[in-house]
Design a protein around this motif. Structure first.
Motif, PDB file in Angstrom:
ATOM      1  N   UNK A  54       0.837  -1.197   0.000  1.00 25.28           N
ATOM      2  CA  UNK A  54       0.000   0.000   0.000  1.00 25.28           C
ATOM      3  C   UNK A  54       0.871   1.244   0.000  1.00 25.28           C
ATOM      4  N   UNK A  55       0.260   2.367  -0.361  1.00 21.55           N
ATOM      5  CA  UNK A  55       0.959   3.642  -0.421  1.00 21.55           C
ATOM      6  C   UNK A  55       0.101   4.712   0.223  1.00 21.55           C
ATOM      7  N   UNK A  56       0.677   5.450   1.157  1.00 22.71           N
ATOM      8  CA  UNK A  56      -0.061   6.525   1.816  1.00 22.71           C
ATOM      9  C   UNK A  56      -0.470   7.599   0.822  1.00 22.71           C
ATOM     10  N   UNK A  57       0.403   7.901  -0.122  1.00 20.69           N
ATOM     11  CA  UNK A  57       0.078   8.929  -1.110  1.00 20.69           C
ATOM     12  C   UNK A  57      -1.059   8.485  -2.024  1.00 20.69           C
ATOM     13  N   UNK A  58      -1.105   7.194  -2.346  1.00 18.29           N
ATOM     14  CA  UNK A  58      -2.185   6.692  -3.194  1.00 18.29           C
ATOM     15  C   UNK A  58      -3.532   6.823  -2.486  1.00 18.29           C
ATOM     16  N   UNK A  93      -6.588   9.160  -3.859  1.00 18.56           N
ATOM     17  CA  UNK A  93      -7.855   8.540  -4.236  1.00 18.56           C
ATOM     18  C   UNK A  93      -9.030   9.125  -3.457  1.00 18.56           C
ATOM     19  N   UNK A  94      -8.802   9.413  -2.170  1.00 17.07           N
ATOM     20  CA  UNK A  94      -9.920   9.791  -1.305  1.00 17.07           C
ATOM     21  C   UNK A  94      -9.865  11.245  -0.831  1.00 17.07           C
ATOM     22  N   UNK A  95      -8.906  12.010  -1.330  1.00 14.75           N
ATOM     23  CA  UNK A  95      -8.869  13.419  -0.989  1.00 14.75           C
ATOM     24  C   UNK A  95      -8.292  13.717   0.374  1.00 14.75           C
ATOM     25  N   UNK A  96      -7.549  12.802   0.948  1.00 16.99           N
ATOM     26  CA  UNK A  96      -6.945  13.023   2.256  1.00 16.99           C
ATOM     27  C   UNK A  96      -6.306  11.751   2.758  1.00 16.99           C
ATOM     28  N   UNK A  97      -5.511  11.837   3.815  1.00 22.39           N
ATOM     29  CA  UNK A  97      -4.764  10.688   4.304  1.00 22.39           C
ATOM     30  C   UNK A  97      -5.585   9.787   5.218  1.00 22.39           C
TER      31      UNK A  97
END
Length: 397
Positions: A90-94, A98-102
């Motif tokens: 997984x990637x935090x940036x992805x 995708x969802x507009x926030x972390x």
């Protein structure tokens, strides 16, 4: 804006109850929180907040503060087997893109403290176990409650009294309540000297383990196992974890070595399988686990409570609208969490082998496979504009 004399009483000083109290206070209500425990110090460990909940916290001006205090999840992590093989990464940036926030992780106490600080002094009363005597009538009489030393009338009662909600039983005495989800969980937050690892969740046969770093340097670890309800270790729960997970991949043995028996929390998991007919009755609204307890397999229990709270503040004078906004959504998410539990708590040897093979193959072909399960969940937006925090953003840590 509520009338100046409107009073709201919140039963329960957990994350959902305090979020509701802050949102109502900021909307002009006079708010009192009644918490049965002697303090607001939460019994629990860490909480994962997804973008939907962070946007809800933006409504009360707390989102940016929490983003700054929390660790971003997902960077370099993923799902593993007990021997350490990666099934997906997984990637935090992805996630953020995708969802507009972390997706972030922090200790529950940090969130509780931030919420409590936004309430007027004296708004929270601890050691105040509340009993609902009358839910009231929106067109007439107020709701009535009592604590050991006082009686209360309220224009609105918010029942955030948890999975074994006494208010829920009073409002809907014919509802069957919660059912055992089939597994128990353990949680621990501790320093682990020298530990270096990518955050991960590990799926075995009828057992899972997760290890995630917190921003303050401690480690949050959790485990779950299919087991009969009401069980306890014959010695202590740390020893039970060693028996079950001691030969799993690093850093699990190091986490277990660093833990003391008193560090380990164990709780059976229950959920509401039959949805309530409504999330309100009279002048009383249910939220969080009191309304829609769900397995933790999507990490949405606390997140949905935060959503409930800001939506309730929006519809505080129209509780049928609150039910209409929240009941279908939380019912669908609960059902999805139950389905995920069946997958990651699978006990059959052949079934788990097929599961792992399919996950690995699909993750290579479609790296965002696991994120798709959060479509329609993590991209939710509250009905109100943020009061203070402004944009949710995807800025780097």
């Amino acid at each position: 804006m509520a009338q100046a004399s409107a009073r709201a009483v919140v039963v329960g000083g957990g994350i959902g109850g305090l979020t509701a109290a802050v949102a109502l206070h900021q909307s002009g209500w006079r708010v009192t929180v009644l918490e049965r425990a002697p303090s607001l110090e939460p019994v629990g460990a860490a909480i994962s907040l997804s973008p939907n909940a962070l946007r809800a916290l933006d409504v009360i001006g707390l989102g940016d503060e929490i983003r700054g205090l929390a660790a971003w999840q997902g960077g370099g992590g993923g799902v593993r087997t007990p021997r350490g093989r990666w099934l997906s990464r997984s990637s935090a940036d992805t996630v953020a893109e995708r969802f507009g926030g972390p997706l972030v992780l922090l200790h529950r106490a940090t969130l509780i403290d931030g919420l409590a600080a936004r309430l007027p002094e004296g708004a929270v009363r601890t050691a105040a176990a509340a009993t609902l005597d009358d839910p009231g009538d929106p067109a007439g009489r107020p709701a009535r409650l009592r604590t050991p030393d006082a009686e209360w009338e309220a224009d609105l009662v918010v029942a955030a009294d948890g999975i074994h909600s006494a208010v829920r039983r009073t409002l809907f005495p014919g509802h069957p309540g919660t059912v055992y989800s089939g597994f128990t969980t353990w949680r621990v937050v501790i320093p682990v000297p020298g530990a270096a690892f990518a955050p991960h969740e590990t799926w075995g046969r009828g057992q899972i383990w997760g290890t995630h770093p917190l921003k303050d340097g401690r480690v949050y670890a959790y485990a779950a196992a299919v087991t009969p309800a009401g069980g306890h270790a014959p010695d202590d729960e740390r020893a039970e974890l060693v028996r079950r997970f001691g030969d799993w991949h690093d850093p699990i043995p190091a986490v277990l070595a660093a833990a003391r028996p008193e560090d380990v929390l164990r709780h059976d998991v229950h959920h509401i399988a039959e949805p309530l007919p409504a999330f309100h009755r009279g002048r009383v609204a249910l939220l969080g686990d009191a309304a829609h307890a769900m397995p933790p397999t999507l990490g949405q229990g606390g997140n949905q409570a935060v959503e409930d709270a800001v939506v309730l503040a929006c519809h505080a004078r129209d509780l049928p609208a609150y039910t209409a906004a929240r009941l279908p959504r939380t019912t669908a998410i609960t059902r999805q969490a139950v389905k995920v539990a069946r997958l990651n708590m699978m006990s059959n040897h052949a079934g788990t082998a097929v599961r792992d093979t399919v996950i690995a193959a699909l993750s290579k072909a479609a790296p965002t496979l696991f994120l798709r399960g959060f479509d329609g969940i993590a991209d939710w937006r509250p009905p109100q504009r943020p009061y203070a925090a402004g944009k949710a953003g995807t800025g780097k840590r």
